[in-house]
Design a protein around this motif. Structure first.
Motif, PDB file in Angstrom:
ATOM      1  N   ASN A 171      37.252  37.854  39.919  1.00 26.08           N
ATOM      2  CA  ASN A 171      36.550  37.891  41.204  1.00 26.08           C
ATOM      3  C   ASN A 171      36.222  36.487  41.702  1.00 26.08           C
ATOM      4  O   ASN A 171      36.416  36.169  42.880  1.00 26.08           O
ATOM      5  CB  ASN A 171      35.268  38.715  41.082  1.00 26.08           C
ATOM      6  CG  ASN A 171      35.534  40.205  41.053  1.00 26.08           C
ATOM      7  OD1 ASN A 171      36.584  40.677  41.475  1.00 26.08           O
ATOM      8  ND2 ASN A 171      34.582  40.970  40.538  1.00 26.08           N
ATOM      9  N   ASN A 172      35.711  35.641  40.819  1.00 28.88           N
ATOM     10  CA  ASN A 172      35.418  34.251  41.181  1.00 28.88           C
ATOM     11  C   ASN A 172      36.680  33.538  41.651  1.00 28.88           C
ATOM     12  O   ASN A 172      36.670  32.799  42.645  1.00 28.88           O
ATOM     13  CB  ASN A 172      34.827  33.507  39.989  1.00 28.88           C
ATOM     14  CG  ASN A 172      33.335  33.687  39.837  1.00 28.88           C
ATOM     15  OD1 ASN A 172      32.572  32.726  39.895  1.00 28.88           O
ATOM     16  ND2 ASN A 172      32.887  34.907  39.655  1.00 28.88           N
ATOM     17  N   PHE A 173      37.757  33.728  40.920  1.00 24.34           N
ATOM     18  CA  PHE A 173      39.036  33.096  41.229  1.00 24.34           C
ATOM     19  C   PHE A 173      39.487  33.495  42.627  1.00 24.34           C
ATOM     20  O   PHE A 173      39.862  32.649  43.451  1.00 24.34           O
ATOM     21  CB  PHE A 173      40.056  33.524  40.175  1.00 24.34           C
ATOM     22  CG  PHE A 173      41.364  32.775  40.216  1.00 24.34           C
ATOM     23  CD1 PHE A 173      41.613  31.761  41.132  1.00 24.34           C
ATOM     24  CD2 PHE A 173      42.364  33.089  39.307  1.00 24.34           C
ATOM     25  CE1 PHE A 173      42.826  31.082  41.152  1.00 24.34           C
ATOM     26  CE2 PHE A 173      43.568  32.419  39.304  1.00 24.34           C
ATOM     27  CZ  PHE A 173      43.802  31.420  40.244  1.00 24.34           C
ATOM     28  N   ALA A 174      39.457  34.797  42.917  1.00 26.07           N
ATOM     29  CA  ALA A 174      39.914  35.284  44.224  1.00 26.07           C
ATOM     30  C   ALA A 174      39.084  34.697  45.356  1.00 26.07           C
ATOM     31  O   ALA A 174      39.624  34.216  46.363  1.00 26.07           O
ATOM     32  CB  ALA A 174      39.855  36.808  44.251  1.00 26.07           C
ATOM     33  N   ILE A 175      37.777  34.716  45.198  1.00 22.61           N
ATOM     34  CA  ILE A 175      36.891  34.295  46.292  1.00 22.61           C
ATOM     35  C   ILE A 175      36.938  32.795  46.521  1.00 22.61           C
ATOM     36  O   ILE A 175      37.166  32.327  47.644  1.00 22.61           O
ATOM     37  CB  ILE A 175      35.451  34.783  46.000  1.00 22.61           C
ATOM     38  CG1 ILE A 175      35.424  36.306  46.094  1.00 22.61           C
ATOM     39  CG2 ILE A 175      34.456  34.151  46.965  1.00 22.61           C
ATOM     40  CD1 ILE A 175      34.221  36.951  45.476  1.00 22.61           C
ATOM     41  N   PHE A 176      36.734  32.023  45.467  1.00 18.96           N
ATOM     42  CA  PHE A 176      36.772  30.567  45.623  1.00 18.96           C
ATOM     43  C   PHE A 176      38.181  30.082  45.946  1.00 18.96           C
ATOM     44  O   PHE A 176      38.377  29.181  46.765  1.00 18.96           O
ATOM     45  CB  PHE A 176      36.264  29.877  44.358  1.00 18.96           C
ATOM     46  CG  PHE A 176      34.783  29.991  44.161  1.00 18.96           C
ATOM     47  CD1 PHE A 176      33.889  29.510  45.110  1.00 18.96           C
ATOM     48  CD2 PHE A 176      34.269  30.580  43.021  1.00 18.96           C
ATOM     49  CE1 PHE A 176      32.520  29.614  44.930  1.00 18.96           C
ATOM     50  CE2 PHE A 176      32.893  30.690  42.826  1.00 18.96           C
ATOM     51  CZ  PHE A 176      32.017  30.208  43.781  1.00 18.96           C
ATOM     52  N   LYS A 207      51.661  39.572  47.201  1.00 20.06           N
ATOM     53  CA  LYS A 207      52.756  38.662  47.511  1.00 20.06           C
ATOM     54  C   LYS A 207      52.276  37.247  47.212  1.00 20.06           C
ATOM     55  O   LYS A 207      51.109  37.030  46.875  1.00 20.06           O
ATOM     56  CB  LYS A 207      53.148  38.785  48.982  1.00 20.06           C
ATOM     57  CG  LYS A 207      52.001  38.492  49.939  1.00 20.06           C
ATOM     58  CD  LYS A 207      52.406  38.718  51.392  1.00 20.06           C
ATOM     59  CE  LYS A 207      51.240  38.417  52.336  1.00 20.06           C
ATOM     60  NZ  LYS A 207      51.595  38.646  53.752  1.00 20.06           N
ATOM     61  N   LYS A 208      53.141  36.292  47.346  1.00 20.05           N
ATOM     62  CA  LYS A 208      52.743  34.905  47.092  1.00 20.05           C
ATOM     63  C   LYS A 208      51.688  34.490  48.115  1.00 20.05           C
ATOM     64  O   LYS A 208      51.837  34.705  49.313  1.00 20.05           O
ATOM     65  CB  LYS A 208      53.954  33.973  47.185  1.00 20.05           C
ATOM     66  CG  LYS A 208      53.640  32.555  46.754  1.00 20.05           C
ATOM     67  CD  LYS A 208      54.892  31.688  46.716  1.00 20.05           C
ATOM     68  CE  LYS A 208      54.553  30.284  46.251  1.00 20.05           C
ATOM     69  NZ  LYS A 208      55.754  29.419  46.191  1.00 20.05           N
ATOM     70  N   MET A 209      50.609  33.898  47.616  1.00 26.20           N
ATOM     71  CA  MET A 209      49.489  33.549  48.476  1.00 26.20           C
ATOM     72  C   MET A 209      49.124  32.082  48.337  1.00 26.20           C
ATOM     73  O   MET A 209      49.420  31.445  47.319  1.00 26.20           O
ATOM     74  CB  MET A 209      48.264  34.405  48.116  1.00 26.20           C
ATOM     75  CG  MET A 209      48.572  35.855  47.876  1.00 26.20           C
ATOM     76  SD  MET A 209      47.249  36.908  48.437  1.00 26.20           S
ATOM     77  CE  MET A 209      47.415  36.744  50.198  1.00 26.20           C
ATOM     78  N   ASN A 210      48.469  31.582  49.359  1.00 29.62           N
ATOM     79  CA  ASN A 210      47.941  30.223  49.318  1.00 29.62           C
ATOM     80  C   ASN A 210      46.551  30.291  48.704  1.00 29.62           C
ATOM     81  O   ASN A 210      45.585  30.687  49.353  1.00 29.62           O
ATOM     82  CB  ASN A 210      47.875  29.650  50.737  1.00 29.62           C
ATOM     83  CG  ASN A 210      47.452  28.195  50.744  1.00 29.62           C
ATOM     84  OD1 ASN A 210      47.660  27.481  49.770  1.00 29.62           O
ATOM     85  ND2 ASN A 210      46.856  27.750  51.839  1.00 29.62           N
ATOM     86  N   ILE A 211      46.457  29.917  47.419  1.00 26.97           N
ATOM     87  CA  ILE A 211      45.194  30.023  46.689  1.00 26.97           C
ATOM     88  C   ILE A 211      44.990  28.776  45.839  1.00 26.97           C
ATOM     89  O   ILE A 211      45.931  28.266  45.227  1.00 26.97           O
ATOM     90  CB  ILE A 211      45.158  31.299  45.812  1.00 26.97           C
ATOM     91  CG1 ILE A 211      43.793  31.466  45.140  1.00 26.97           C
ATOM     92  CG2 ILE A 211      46.281  31.321  44.794  1.00 26.97           C
ATOM     93  CD1 ILE A 211      43.587  32.847  44.528  1.00 26.97           C
TER      94      ILE A 211
END
Length: 379
Positions: free
Chosen positions: A73-78, A216-220
């Protein structure tokens, strides 16, 4: 001991433990090493990743292994927020998210992000109209949990995904920690989330294992920096035994999903009817349409700890609404968001079923609870 606290954590399946031990004994080499032992470990890691990708309906390269739901969750949000500031700094979430989501978002708010919180109705469900109204051109992230961990409300994820994808450029993150392995959740083109968070120990896997998966591939932005493992997004030596054990637990959960859902619904309905028979002294927070494996209720003018201790003396293990925050002395934000009557806010108890729960466990709970209620009445 009769264990009815599976939403807090589950007992690992023997098959999962055996897998974990075998991998530790035979495939302990660093999967990033180029020698033969390292290549063998990496092959096993790739296989676990492919298995998770197949279950979720995405590509192998869109599955990253983490240390659990909180990290995912932290990874996704930040990660999404920091990598997409060019799109905007507006985030939408709900009033009843897990603390790992809410606390992450509060940090971003202090850093200048603007946050909108979706309210929920008495069933704990968001309004799709409110979601539509709050979406903006600069909305960068929407984070909505699939199943609420405290009372089991199911959010309309597919409908929300359609609205988000048609009306904004926002990334849609779903905390699926309480739903994966208990009910269907996977990627379906635009009619589904962009990112899913999963925890191993909620599905009879191991603590310290989890997944963050992408449609899909995302900009993260990377979570951890270092040697560039996990496609450069989460550096550090990958815990191959945990990853393989998680894939094993996930396969077992999916294989048994249809049968498990039927059992959970049967027990949920049976206990709803049982609790209703006590009349106005019981307030049920969960709803017939909520997740079948979670049932939360409250006893009027009674602290939850008293009921937990009384049941524990009879060999029944349950919890207050959220084990993650049950040691805190403040009222749950979920209980408040549901506008729970004041006489019931301090006595919320959560029953949660798992793959090792039996019919006998449910009958023993009913017997023990009846005894406790008579004892509290002084009968």
């Amino acid at each position: 001991m009769i264990y009815l606290d599976n939403s807090a954590t589950t007992k690992p399946y023997k098959e999962v433990l055996n897998t974990f031990i075998q991998v530790n004994e035979s495939f302990y080499a660093n999967p990033a090493s180029i020698h033969e032992a390292g290549v063998e470990s990496n092959t096993l890691l790739d296989r676990a990743r492919a298995q998770m990708a197949k279950i979720l309906g995405t590509d192998d390269r869109q599955v990253l292994f983490t240390a659990g739901g909180t990290e995912s969750n932290n990874f996704a949000i930040f990660g999404i927020a920091k990598a997409n500031t060019h799109k905007g700094k507006h985030i939408i979430t709900t009033e009843i998210e897990h603390a790992s989501v809410l606390e992450s978002i509060r940090v971003l708010q202090a850093d200048g992000y603007e946050i909108d919180y979706l309210s929920v109705d008495s069933n704990g469900v968001i309004s799709l109209q409110e979601l539509q109204e709050k979406l903006r051109k600069d909305t960068v992230l929407v984070s909505i949990m699939h199943v609420n961990n405290e009372m089991g409300a199911i959010q309309p994820i597919e409908e929300a995904a359609k609205i988000i994808h048609e009306s904004s450029r926002a990334t849609f993150h779903v905390d699926a920690v309480q739903s994966f392995g208990k009910m269907p959740i996977y990627f379906k083109d635009d009619a589904g989330p962009d990112i899913i968070s999963i925890s191993g120990h909620k599905i009879h896997g191991l603590k310290g294992s989890g997944v963050i998966a992408f449609r899909k591939k995302m900009n993260i932005a990377p979570l951890l920096l270092g040697g560039g493992q996990e496609y450069g997004l989460r550096s550090g030596t990958v815990a191959v035994p945990q990853a393989v054990a998680l894939a094993k637990a996930a396969r077992m959960a999916v294989e048994d999903l249809e049968q498990s859902m039927k059992k959970y619904r049967k027990w949920h309905n049976e206990l709803m009817e049982f609790l209703t028979s006590f009349g106005s002294v019981i307030h049920i927070l969960s709803t017939p349409n909520g997740a079948a494996h979670i049932l939360s209720f409250s006893v009027k003018d009674l602290k939850g700890e008293i009921l937990i201790n009384a049941l524990q003396k009879r060999g029944i293990i349950v919890s207050t609404s959220s084990a993650c925050s049950s040691k805190q002395k403040k009222t749950s934000h979920v209980v408040l968001a549901l506008k729970t009557p004041p006489n019931f806010v301090n006595g919320v108890i959560r029953l949660s079923f798992g793959g090792l729960t039996t019919d006998e466990d449910i009958q023993q709970f009913k017997k023990a609870f009846t005894e406790v209620m008579k004892e509290l009445k002084g009968e």
